[in-house]
Design an enzyme around this catalytic site. Sequence first.
Site, PDB file in Angstrom:
ATOM      1  N   LYS A 188       0.841  -1.200   0.000  1.00 42.55           N
ATOM      2  CA  LYS A 188       0.000   0.000   0.000  1.00 42.55           C
ATOM      3  C   LYS A 188       0.872   1.244   0.000  1.00 42.55           C
ATOM      4  O   LYS A 188       1.574   1.520   0.970  1.00 42.55           O
ATOM      5  CB  LYS A 188      -0.913   0.031   1.229  1.00 42.55           C
ATOM      6  CG  LYS A 188      -2.037   1.046   1.012  1.00 42.55           C
ATOM      7  CD  LYS A 188      -2.535   1.701   2.254  1.00 42.55           C
ATOM      8  CE  LYS A 188      -1.793   2.936   2.656  1.00 42.55           C
ATOM      9  NZ  LYS A 188      -1.930   4.088   1.771  1.00 42.55           N
ATOM     10  N   GLY A 241       7.144   4.736   8.144  1.00 42.10           N
ATOM     11  CA  GLY A 241       6.259   5.888   8.303  1.00 42.10           C
ATOM     12  C   GLY A 241       6.379   6.436   9.713  1.00 42.10           C
ATOM     13  O   GLY A 241       7.434   6.322  10.338  1.00 42.10           O
ATOM     14  N   SER A 242       5.286   6.992  10.200  1.00 35.42           N
ATOM     15  CA  SER A 242       5.345   7.683  11.487  1.00 35.42           C
ATOM     16  C   SER A 242       5.143   6.724  12.653  1.00 35.42           C
ATOM     17  O   SER A 242       4.538   5.652  12.510  1.00 35.42           O
ATOM     18  CB  SER A 242       4.270   8.767  11.521  1.00 35.42           C
ATOM     19  OG  SER A 242       2.996   8.156  11.469  1.00 35.42           O
ATOM     20  N   THR A 245       1.398   5.825  13.437  1.00 34.80           N
ATOM     21  CA  THR A 245       0.835   4.724  12.644  1.00 34.80           C
ATOM     22  C   THR A 245       1.443   3.395  13.086  1.00 34.80           C
ATOM     23  O   THR A 245       0.744   2.388  13.197  1.00 34.80           O
ATOM     24  CB  THR A 245       1.086   4.965  11.144  1.00 34.80           C
ATOM     25  OG1 THR A 245       0.547   6.241  10.800  1.00 34.80           O
ATOM     26  CG2 THR A 245       0.432   3.901  10.292  1.00 34.80           C
ATOM     27  N   GLY A 246       2.739   3.399  13.371  1.00 35.66           N
ATOM     28  CA  GLY A 246       3.409   2.183  13.831  1.00 35.66           C
ATOM     29  C   GLY A 246       2.713   1.581  15.042  1.00 35.66           C
ATOM     30  O   GLY A 246       2.510   0.369  15.132  1.00 35.66           O
ATOM     31  N   GLU A 264       9.937   0.800  10.460  1.00 31.66           N
ATOM     32  CA  GLU A 264      11.012   1.786  10.221  1.00 31.66           C
ATOM     33  C   GLU A 264      10.366   3.140  10.451  1.00 31.66           C
ATOM     34  O   GLU A 264       9.616   3.621   9.601  1.00 31.66           O
ATOM     35  CB  GLU A 264      11.500   1.710   8.765  1.00 31.66           C
ATOM     36  CG  GLU A 264      12.150   0.410   8.397  1.00 31.66           C
ATOM     37  CD  GLU A 264      13.620   0.367   8.742  1.00 31.66           C
ATOM     38  OE1 GLU A 264      14.114   1.326   9.385  1.00 31.66           O
ATOM     39  OE2 GLU A 264      14.261  -0.621   8.370  1.00 31.66           O
ATOM     40  N   CYS A 299      14.265  10.140   6.152  1.00 32.36           N
ATOM     41  CA  CYS A 299      14.116   9.580   7.502  1.00 32.36           C
ATOM     42  C   CYS A 299      15.367   9.777   8.340  1.00 32.36           C
ATOM     43  O   CYS A 299      15.286  10.036   9.532  1.00 32.36           O
ATOM     44  CB  CYS A 299      13.740   8.116   7.431  1.00 32.36           C
ATOM     45  SG  CYS A 299      14.879   7.144   6.461  1.00 32.36           S
ATOM     46  N   GLU A 397      10.047  15.327  15.488  1.00 30.22           N
ATOM     47  CA  GLU A 397      10.476  15.243  14.106  1.00 30.22           C
ATOM     48  C   GLU A 397       9.693  16.258  13.262  1.00 30.22           C
ATOM     49  O   GLU A 397       8.469  16.283  13.312  1.00 30.22           O
ATOM     50  CB  GLU A 397      10.209  13.837  13.576  1.00 30.22           C
ATOM     51  CG  GLU A 397      10.742  13.632  12.193  1.00 30.22           C
ATOM     52  CD  GLU A 397      10.488  12.221  11.707  1.00 30.22           C
ATOM     53  OE1 GLU A 397       9.379  11.714  11.913  1.00 30.22           O
ATOM     54  OE2 GLU A 397      11.398  11.644  11.096  1.00 30.22           O
TER      55      GLU A 397
HETATM   56  P1  NAD Z   1       2.313   8.001   8.016  1.00 29.84           P
HETATM   57  O1  NAD Z   1       2.608   7.055   9.132  1.00 29.84           O
HETATM   58  O2  NAD Z   1       1.168   8.893   8.165  1.00 29.84           O
HETATM   59  O3  NAD Z   1       2.045   7.190   6.668  1.00 29.84           O
HETATM   60  C1  NAD Z   1       2.880   6.170   6.231  1.00 29.84           C
HETATM   61  C2  NAD Z   1       2.017   5.121   5.550  1.00 29.84           C
HETATM   62  O4  NAD Z   1       1.125   4.592   6.512  1.00 29.84           O
HETATM   63  C3  NAD Z   1       1.149   5.662   4.410  1.00 29.84           C
HETATM   64  O5  NAD Z   1       1.085   4.702   3.380  1.00 29.84           O
HETATM   65  C4  NAD Z   1      -0.199   5.824   5.054  1.00 29.84           C
HETATM   66  O6  NAD Z   1      -1.267   5.719   4.145  1.00 29.84           O
HETATM   67  C5  NAD Z   1      -0.209   4.657   6.012  1.00 29.84           C
HETATM   68  N1  NAD Z   1      -1.133   4.813   7.140  1.00 29.84           N
HETATM   69  C6  NAD Z   1      -1.545   5.968   7.713  1.00 29.84           C
HETATM   70  N2  NAD Z   1      -2.440   5.699   8.706  1.00 29.84           N
HETATM   71  C7  NAD Z   1      -2.573   4.353   8.747  1.00 29.84           C
HETATM   72  C8  NAD Z   1      -3.337   3.465   9.559  1.00 29.84           C
HETATM   73  N3  NAD Z   1      -4.162   3.900  10.519  1.00 29.84           N
HETATM   74  N4  NAD Z   1      -3.237   2.139   9.344  1.00 29.84           N
HETATM   75  C9  NAD Z   1      -2.400   1.668   8.384  1.00 29.84           C
HETATM   76  N5  NAD Z   1      -1.674   2.450   7.570  1.00 29.84           N
HETATM   77  C10 NAD Z   1      -1.750   3.787   7.748  1.00 29.84           C
HETATM   78  O7  NAD Z   1       3.659   8.756   7.714  1.00 29.84           O
HETATM   79  P2  NAD Z   1       3.937   9.772   6.521  1.00 29.84           P
HETATM   80  O8  NAD Z   1       3.568  11.096   7.030  1.00 29.84           O
HETATM   81  O9  NAD Z   1       3.332   9.325   5.250  1.00 29.84           O
HETATM   82  O10 NAD Z   1       5.506   9.568   6.341  1.00 29.84           O
HETATM   83  C11 NAD Z   1       6.444  10.351   6.992  1.00 29.84           C
HETATM   84  C12 NAD Z   1       6.974   9.613   8.207  1.00 29.84           C
HETATM   85  O11 NAD Z   1       7.678   8.451   7.818  1.00 29.84           O
HETATM   86  C13 NAD Z   1       7.973  10.458   8.951  1.00 29.84           C
HETATM   87  O12 NAD Z   1       7.688  10.393  10.325  1.00 29.84           O
HETATM   88  C14 NAD Z   1       9.318   9.800   8.659  1.00 29.84           C
HETATM   89  O13 NAD Z   1      10.310   9.928   9.605  1.00 29.84           O
HETATM   90  C15 NAD Z   1       8.947   8.392   8.481  1.00 29.84           C
HETATM   91  N6  NAD Z   1       9.918   7.727   7.614  1.00 29.84           N
HETATM   92  C16 NAD Z   1      10.768   6.822   8.165  1.00 29.84           C
HETATM   93  C17 NAD Z   1      11.724   6.190   7.383  1.00 29.84           C
HETATM   94  C18 NAD Z   1      12.660   5.160   7.943  1.00 29.84           C
HETATM   95  O14 NAD Z   1      13.330   4.493   7.200  1.00 29.84           O
HETATM   96  N7  NAD Z   1      12.742   4.989   9.244  1.00 29.84           N
HETATM   97  C19 NAD Z   1      11.783   6.471   6.031  1.00 29.84           C
HETATM   98  C20 NAD Z   1      10.915   7.404   5.499  1.00 29.84           C
HETATM   99  C21 NAD Z   1       9.982   8.022   6.309  1.00 29.84           C
END
Ligand code: NAD
Length: 493
Positions: A188, A241-242, A245-246, A264, A299, A397
């Site tokens: 996704k 991602g964030s 969400t994790g 991650e 990230c 962040e």
């Molecule tokens: P986000 O967590 O909002 O979204 C990431 C993904 O999760 C998207 O595909 C989104 O649709 C999905 N998502 C959102 N809510 C969800 C839910 N309730 N259930 C399941 N999936 C869901 O983060 P973002 O704003 O899109 O990305 C930026 C974040 O990602 C920053 O915090 C950044 O630090 C982090 N990031 C980390 C790395 C790494 O390698 N550690 C790399 C890139 C980005």
Amino acid sequence: MSQSDIETLRTQPVAVFDHLIDGQSVPASDGQRMTVISPLDGRPLTSCARGTIADADAAITAARRAFDDGRWSGLAPAARKKVLLKWADLIEAQALDLAVLGVRENGTEIGMALKAEPLSAAATLRYYAEAIDKLPGEIAPTDPAFLGLVHREPVGVVAAIVPWNFPLMIGAWKFAPALAAGCTMVLKPAETASLTLLRVAQLAVEAGMPPGVFNVVTGAGSVVGARLAESMDVDVLVFTGSGATGRRLLEAAARSNLKRVYLELGGKSPNIIFADAPDLDEAAKVSAQGIFRNSGQVCIAGSRILVERSIHAAFVEKLAAQAAEIRVGDPLDSQTQAGAVNSERQLRQNLEFVAEARAAGRTVIGGARLREETGGYYMAPAIIADAQPDDRVFRDEVFGPVVTVTAFDTEAEAVALANDTTFGLAAAVWTSNLSRAHRMVRKIRAGLVHVNTYGGSDLTVPLGGVKQSGNGHDKSLHAFDKYLDLKTAWVKL
Ligand code: NAD
């Protein structure tokens, strides 16, 4: 990469996109679509399917069926390798098209996008494709009356949820080792970076990937992503991602089938400059790139600079000079060094951090909105030159082109400030003192510690966080640990 090729691609109309499920392009089950807004000008670029729960279920069912009947996992590793290598070739052949499409959707500067997106995805596919027929199992050194065999088996159906900053690079860090290992997948993409992943998925079909092995479902995280996380048929969930969400994903795994979840997450990575740094100009230049490229949407970005007090003023001056030289602008101009911020929401958040620091009386250099007349989301690099550990901008962040600079007096204080964070993704130390460099590598709690450089580590080394930056690793052969289970056969002879 010539500017005229880019100009031709820039003006091409973008097709509408649907999911890729079971080898077919299919619209959302209820026909809903998401408008894709370009951050270059704030205007609609195209649309893609707004996935439903039924769409996520259809993709999971296709992946489950494809895994269980062995159409992919049952192939010789060398046969999977052949498909993956062909796929890499197809991606490479369309690299500029893919890069421009990605830039029009997420705003990354084209020079970086070309290298870090399609070309990196192709290289990642080749790396894992080449590795998979070189990973033998084990014969245990056991009592000779028995034979202990350790098999490596694909874990099953993998769901991947990826962010918008580097969709192809981060996507490939997950799909390349998982597919090489023989798993099947549902991926996704983020709402604001779906198109290149959909196009790359179409290329997988062209390369001979059997239907159902690699599925891409677009849509809202709270619908499609949440469904993947709560599915009883997904064996492993990998996510970038964030942290917010994790957490939800871990809860959903606990409520459903206890699927393994690898996260991650973000960072607030310290970049520590000692007065004995080998070259202060180089440190300032690389530190500026380490936070401001891709508008800070990286990230591992070095977002907290800690600098020895005796060189604080000199370093801030050099950093400001470097920041001023960064050409922020049209990401499809090959001279641009920092393109557009991904979305209006992200731009607003970045500007709020800067305004808050200014209101608290901190010295702020740069940080203005730029090129507003284009309708796009552009911002000048921002330096908060005297940030304090209690400031929100020091702790949270930003994920934008905003860096804090904080002075320290001793090595022990530098370590304490560096580790004063809930994150633990990356860090850097600049020093000529070899012993100090190694002491710092040991003492800093992060998955990646640079010495006298920032960024640019290649595929051969793992990337993963500690503390609230996550668990598990992308990149390197260690990435296979997430996608290959160990199975013991214990045989009485
Ligand atoms: P986000 O967590 O909002 O979204 C990431 C993904 O999760 C998207 O595909 C989104 O649709 C999905 N998502 C959102 N809510 C969800 C839910 N309730 N259930 C399941 N999936 C869901 O983060 P973002 O704003 O899109 O990305 C930026 C974040 O990602 C920053 O915090 C950044 O630090 C982090 N990031 C980390 C790395 C790494 O390698 N550690 C790399 C890139 C980005």
